[in-house]
Structure formats: C-alpha cells, structure tokens
Write an enzyme that holds these catalytic residues in place. Structure first.
Site, short mmCIF file in Angstrom:
data_model
loop_
_atom_site.label_atom_id
_atom_site.label_comp_id
_atom_site.label_asym_id
_atom_site.label_seq_id
_atom_site.Cartn_x
_atom_site.Cartn_y
_atom_site.Cartn_z
N CYS A 157 10.67 91.94 14.72
CA CYS A 157 11.96 92.37 15.26
C CYS A 157 12.50 91.32 16.23
O CYS A 157 13.69 91.00 16.21
CB CYS A 157 11.83 93.71 15.98
SG CYS A 157 11.25 95.05 14.93
N CYS A 200 7.50 94.97 18.46
CA CYS A 200 7.56 94.44 17.10
C CYS A 200 7.88 92.94 17.10
O CYS A 200 9.00 92.54 17.44
CB CYS A 200 8.61 95.22 16.32
SG CYS A 200 9.00 94.54 14.70
#
Length: 102
Positions: A32, A29
């Site tokens: 993230c 991600c």
C-alpha cells in the site's frame, strides 16, 4: 488531488462524484505504501476523476462497498456503483483499471 478519508463516509463521496477511484489500504501494508505515491501521481494526471484513499481497517462501512480481501485493493465507481476492482502492486494494472472508466 487525492482525498484521504478521515471518517467512514465513502458512500457520500460516491454519491457526490460521477467517477471515483478508491485505494483501500492500511498503515501496516508495505505494498500500500509503495502504491500510494503512484496513486497520487495518477490523480494529478486525471483531474476529471475523484481519487480517494480509504484505511480499510478504520472504516468498515466504506470497506463494504468493495470486496476487500487483500491489500491494496483498488476499486472504480461510476454514479455511485462499483464497476470493477483489482488487488495489485503493479502500476500498469491500476492504470488499466482506471482507463476502463475514462
């Protein structure tokens, strides 16, 4: 200081700490990875809160404690119960979420 889970034991951490902020993320991600250093910096500014990073793919039981449908998801817990959560890549939104339990 941020604790990164190495086992699927978020419930134990929630039970042992009054106020917890969780970042649900995954290694693939991008958002993230962008938010992780900001999350860590926030943890150094608010030492009365416990900050935890959960790999949402590795730890399904910990993931079930919030409604994780997109990453990164941030959730706040007080006395072991979820108070609120948001899915964001904006630091201001994260900070507002954390300020709710300050």
């Amino acid at each position: 200081m941020v604790q990164e889970l190495t086992e699927d034991n978020l419930q134990e951490i929630l039970n042992g700490n009054e106020k917890v902020v969780v970042q649900y993320s995954a290694t693939w991600c991008g958002n993230c990875r962008i938010m992780k250093p900001k999350f860590k910096k926030l943890s150094t500014e608010l030492e009365d809160l416990k900050f935890v990073i959960v790999d949402a793919e590795k730890f399904p039981e910990s993931r079930k404690l919030a409604d994780v449908s997109n990453l990164p998801t941030f959730a706040t817990f007080v006395d072991g119960e979820k108070k609120n959560q948001t899915q964001t890549n904006k630091f201001d939104v994260l900070k507002d979420l954390v300020n709710e339990i300050q």
